[in-house]
Design an enzyme around this catalytic site. Structure first.
Site, PDB file in Angstrom:
ATOM      1  N   GLY A  56      -4.690 -44.625  -6.982  1.00 36.63           N
ATOM      2  CA  GLY A  56      -5.583 -45.744  -6.673  1.00 36.63           C
ATOM      3  C   GLY A  56      -5.937 -45.880  -5.203  1.00 36.63           C
ATOM      4  CB  VAL A  57      -4.373 -44.572  -2.072  1.00 38.57           C
ATOM      5  CG1 VAL A  57      -4.768 -44.324  -0.624  1.00 38.57           C
ATOM      6  CG2 VAL A  57      -3.109 -45.420  -2.146  1.00 38.57           C
ATOM      7  CG  MET A  72      -8.545 -39.339   1.574  1.00 39.24           C
ATOM      8  SD  MET A  72      -7.676 -37.925   0.795  1.00 39.24           S
ATOM      9  CE  MET A  72      -7.438 -36.897   2.245  1.00 39.24           C
ATOM     10  N   PRO A  73     -11.047 -41.408   2.848  1.00 34.87           N
ATOM     11  CG  PRO A  73     -11.164 -42.035   5.093  1.00 34.87           C
ATOM     12  CD  PRO A  73     -10.187 -41.803   3.975  1.00 34.87           C
ATOM     13  CB  ALA A  74     -15.482 -37.960   1.218  1.00 35.82           C
ATOM     14  N   GLY A 100     -13.260 -36.200   7.151  1.00 38.22           N
ATOM     15  CA  GLY A 100     -12.225 -36.454   8.146  1.00 38.22           C
ATOM     16  C   GLY A 100     -12.319 -35.478   9.308  1.00 38.22           C
ATOM     17  N   GLY A 147      -9.986 -32.698  11.722  1.00 40.79           N
ATOM     18  CA  GLY A 147      -8.752 -31.914  11.855  1.00 40.79           C
ATOM     19  C   GLY A 147      -8.437 -31.610  13.306  1.00 40.79           C
ATOM     20  CG  ASP A 167      -5.252 -32.728   8.323  1.00 45.80           C
ATOM     21  OD1 ASP A 167      -4.888 -33.003   7.166  1.00 45.80           O
ATOM     22  OD2 ASP A 167      -4.891 -31.687   8.922  1.00 45.80           O
ATOM     23  CE1 TYR A 182      -1.594 -27.699  12.013  1.00 46.54           C
ATOM     24  CE2 TYR A 182      -2.930 -29.680  12.048  1.00 46.54           C
ATOM     25  CZ  TYR A 182      -2.534 -28.513  11.416  1.00 46.54           C
ATOM     26  OH  TYR A 182      -3.106 -28.179  10.223  1.00 46.54           O
ATOM     27  CE  LYS A 190      -2.062 -30.606   7.174  1.00 53.52           C
ATOM     28  NZ  LYS A 190      -2.563 -30.632   8.556  1.00 53.52           N
ATOM     29  CG  HIS A 248       1.936 -27.417   7.460  1.00 58.93           C
ATOM     30  ND1 HIS A 248       1.918 -27.899   8.734  1.00 58.93           N
ATOM     31  CD2 HIS A 248       0.800 -26.687   7.332  1.00 58.93           C
ATOM     32  CE1 HIS A 248       0.814 -27.472   9.344  1.00 58.93           C
ATOM     33  NE2 HIS A 248       0.133 -26.728   8.515  1.00 58.93           N
TER      34      HIS A 248
HETATM   35  N1  NAP Z   1      -2.823 -26.985   5.740  1.00 59.72           N
HETATM   36  C1  NAP Z   1      -2.959 -25.930   6.499  1.00 59.72           C
HETATM   37  O1  NAP Z   1      -2.160 -24.986   6.451  1.00 59.72           O
HETATM   38  C2  NAP Z   1      -4.101 -25.876   7.472  1.00 59.72           C
HETATM   39  C3  NAP Z   1      -4.476 -24.655   8.059  1.00 59.72           C
HETATM   40  C4  NAP Z   1      -5.564 -24.653   8.935  1.00 59.72           C
HETATM   41  C5  NAP Z   1      -6.248 -25.822   9.187  1.00 59.72           C
HETATM   42  N2  NAP Z   1      -5.853 -27.019   8.611  1.00 59.72           N
HETATM   43  C6  NAP Z   1      -6.568 -28.300   8.887  1.00 59.72           C
HETATM   44  O2  NAP Z   1      -7.977 -28.097   8.681  1.00 59.72           O
HETATM   45  C7  NAP Z   1      -8.670 -28.440   9.882  1.00 59.72           C
HETATM   46  C8  NAP Z   1      -9.932 -27.627  10.024  1.00 59.72           C
HETATM   47  O3  NAP Z   1      -9.657 -26.237  10.023  1.00 59.72           O
HETATM   48  P1  NAP Z   1      -9.630 -25.327  11.343  1.00 59.72           P
HETATM   49  O4  NAP Z   1      -9.494 -26.188  12.524  1.00 59.72           O
HETATM   50  O5  NAP Z   1      -8.601 -24.277  11.146  1.00 59.72           O
HETATM   51  O6  NAP Z   1     -11.031 -24.581  11.340  1.00 59.72           O
HETATM   52  P2  NAP Z   1     -12.555 -24.956  10.985  1.00 59.72           P
HETATM   53  O7  NAP Z   1     -12.737 -26.423  10.965  1.00 59.72           O
HETATM   54  O8  NAP Z   1     -12.944 -24.139   9.804  1.00 59.72           O
HETATM   55  O9  NAP Z   1     -13.334 -24.302  12.216  1.00 59.72           O
HETATM   56  C9  NAP Z   1     -13.202 -24.754  13.523  1.00 59.72           C
HETATM   57  C10 NAP Z   1     -14.091 -23.872  14.393  1.00 59.72           C
HETATM   58  O10 NAP Z   1     -15.481 -24.162  14.148  1.00 59.72           O
HETATM   59  C11 NAP Z   1     -16.131 -24.544  15.365  1.00 59.72           C
HETATM   60  N3  NAP Z   1     -17.091 -25.602  14.989  1.00 59.72           N
HETATM   61  C12 NAP Z   1     -16.807 -26.838  14.506  1.00 59.72           C
HETATM   62  N4  NAP Z   1     -17.924 -27.516  14.182  1.00 59.72           N
HETATM   63  C13 NAP Z   1     -18.964 -26.681  14.448  1.00 59.72           C
HETATM   64  C14 NAP Z   1     -20.364 -26.809  14.327  1.00 59.72           C
HETATM   65  N5  NAP Z   1     -20.913 -27.920  13.822  1.00 59.72           N
HETATM   66  N6  NAP Z   1     -21.138 -25.771  14.723  1.00 59.72           N
HETATM   67  C15 NAP Z   1     -20.598 -24.630  15.224  1.00 59.72           C
HETATM   68  N7  NAP Z   1     -19.255 -24.452  15.363  1.00 59.72           N
HETATM   69  C16 NAP Z   1     -18.448 -25.463  14.985  1.00 59.72           C
HETATM   70  C17 NAP Z   1     -15.029 -25.021  16.270  1.00 59.72           C
HETATM   71  O11 NAP Z   1     -15.337 -24.780  17.627  1.00 59.72           O
HETATM   72  P3  NAP Z   1     -15.263 -25.943  18.748  1.00 59.72           P
HETATM   73  O12 NAP Z   1     -13.962 -26.673  18.602  1.00 59.72           O
HETATM   74  O13 NAP Z   1     -15.382 -25.190  20.031  1.00 59.72           O
HETATM   75  O14 NAP Z   1     -16.451 -26.813  18.468  1.00 59.72           O
HETATM   76  C18 NAP Z   1     -13.853 -24.117  15.853  1.00 59.72           C
HETATM   77  O15 NAP Z   1     -13.957 -22.860  16.502  1.00 59.72           O
HETATM   78  C19 NAP Z   1      -7.616 -28.168  10.978  1.00 59.72           C
HETATM   79  O16 NAP Z   1      -7.968 -28.735  12.226  1.00 59.72           O
HETATM   80  C20 NAP Z   1      -6.380 -28.743  10.336  1.00 59.72           C
HETATM   81  O17 NAP Z   1      -6.373 -30.148  10.463  1.00 59.72           O
HETATM   82  C21 NAP Z   1      -4.800 -27.049   7.754  1.00 59.72           C
END
Ligand code: NAP
Length: 282
Positions: free
Chosen positions: A9-10, A12-14, A16, A18, A43, A48, A73, A106
């Site tokens: 029921g919580v 969550m924004p669609a 977010g 990272g 997130d 991190y 995480k 994680h």
């Molecule tokens: N659960 C897990 O194991 C796990 C693993 C990885 C990530 N995550 C989460 O998912 C989030 C997102 O994934 P991610 O950070 O790995 O990668 P991502 O969001 O797929 O990609 C980030 C890259 O895209 C660039 N970018 C962002 N917006 C852009 C745009 N509008 N136009 C052009 N380039 C753009 C960024 O560069 P700039 O910063 O220079 O703009 C950065 O190099 C993470 O921050 C984290 O919170 C979770």
């Protein structure tokens, strides 16, 4: 889709934000920009090393706590029951919060049954509003909730045009578990921002490729958490609900599937070993 309703029921924004790979000394400034842009879902993760700076940005924003949806995480090293309880307390201390919106395991390695039971306890004590997992295959996820009390609310999975996770998406929808995309831009792999199919669709809508990818995920009912350190991209990635992709455009993006991750395969033996043994503290 502006927000989603989780299986308990919580809401969550669609859309977010990272913070993976944002250096500690830049995180407060970047997250402040994200909050000013309008993001309320942030997130982060113990692994991190920027929870403290995320907490500083939240506190100094002047935005009410209940408007935020904060995810952090638990790292694999802390999956034993008592370690998980301790790690949660440390994350909360660093974030400066007295309750958490979403706590995720994680990685799908190690003693995740013990970790899950600790998270269930924290959830039942009211310290967390929802609990979930990341990068769990359908099989591991099914087994986890078959042998525990609380069904995960979320599975955060690598999901983007080159690795679309359709089988996972079908299973998660069937089970009422929210699909959330990590690396929605494939972390820039395969020159994603210059892909001709995506560029053509973006030009048609007067949007950037980033917005098109996020809108495609949003129209598949997937929560997104793009990361950027740049203000103009924060806005591009947030304002994705003022246009709609047609069925033909959704289908064109569906053809970009490659069937494998361009980042890493969670079930690859060196990954299981390397990430599974990675330590974030003594
Ligand atoms: N659960 C897990 O194991 C796990 C693993 C990885 C990530 N995550 C989460 O998912 C989030 C997102 O994934 P991610 O950070 O790995 O990668 P991502 O969001 O797929 O990609 C980030 C890259 O895209 C660039 N970018 C962002 N917006 C852009 C745009 N509008 N136009 C052009 N380039 C753009 C960024 O560069 P700039 O910063 O220079 O703009 C950065 O190099 C993470 O921050 C984290 O919170 C979770």
């Amino acid at each position: 889709m502006k927000d989603v309703r989780l299986n308990n029921g919580v809401r969550m924004p669609a859309i977010g934000f990272g913070v993976f790979q944002i250096p500690e000394n830049e995180t407060e400034r970047v997250v402040t920009g994200a909050i000013e842009t309008g993001y309320r879902l942030i997130d982060t993760a113990a692994a991190y090393f920027n929870e403290e700076q995320v907490g500083d940005a939240i506190r100094r924003s002047g935005v009410k706590r209940e408007e935020f949806f904060i995810t952090t995480k638990l790292w694999v090293q802390d999956y034993e029951y008592d370690d998980a309880l301790r790690a949660f307390d440390l994350s909360m201390k660093k974030l400066g919060l007295d309750y958490l919106d979403l706590y995720l395991m994680h990685k799908p390695y190690g003693n995740y049954y013990a970790a899950w039971r600790a998270m269930e306890r924290l959830y039942m004590e009211g310290r967390i509003r929802a609990i979930g997992v990341t990068s769990f295959s359908n099989e591991r996820l099914q087994d986890l909730f078959l042998h525990n009390e609380i069904k995960p609310a979320v599975n955060q999975l690598e999901t983007h045009p080159f690795f679309q996770q359709q089988a996972a998406n079908t299973f998660l929808q069937q089970e009422g578990i929210q699909h959330e995309a990590w690396a929605p831009f494939a972390e820039g792999q395969n020159d994603i921002f210059n892909h001709p199919v995506l560029k053509e669709i973006a030009a048609r809508h007067g949007k950037g490729v980033g917005a098109v990818i996020l809108r495609w995920l949003n129209q598949r009912n997937i929560v997104v958490i793009p990361k950027t350190v740049r203000r103009e991209r924060m806005a591009e990635n947030f304002h994705i609900l003022d246009f709609t992709l047609s069925d033909a455009e959704m289908a064109a993006i569906a053809t970009l599937e490659t069937g494998r991750s361009p980042i890493y395969d969670d079930m690859d033996l060196p990954t299981v070993k390397g990430i599974g043994l990675h330590k974030i503290h003594e």
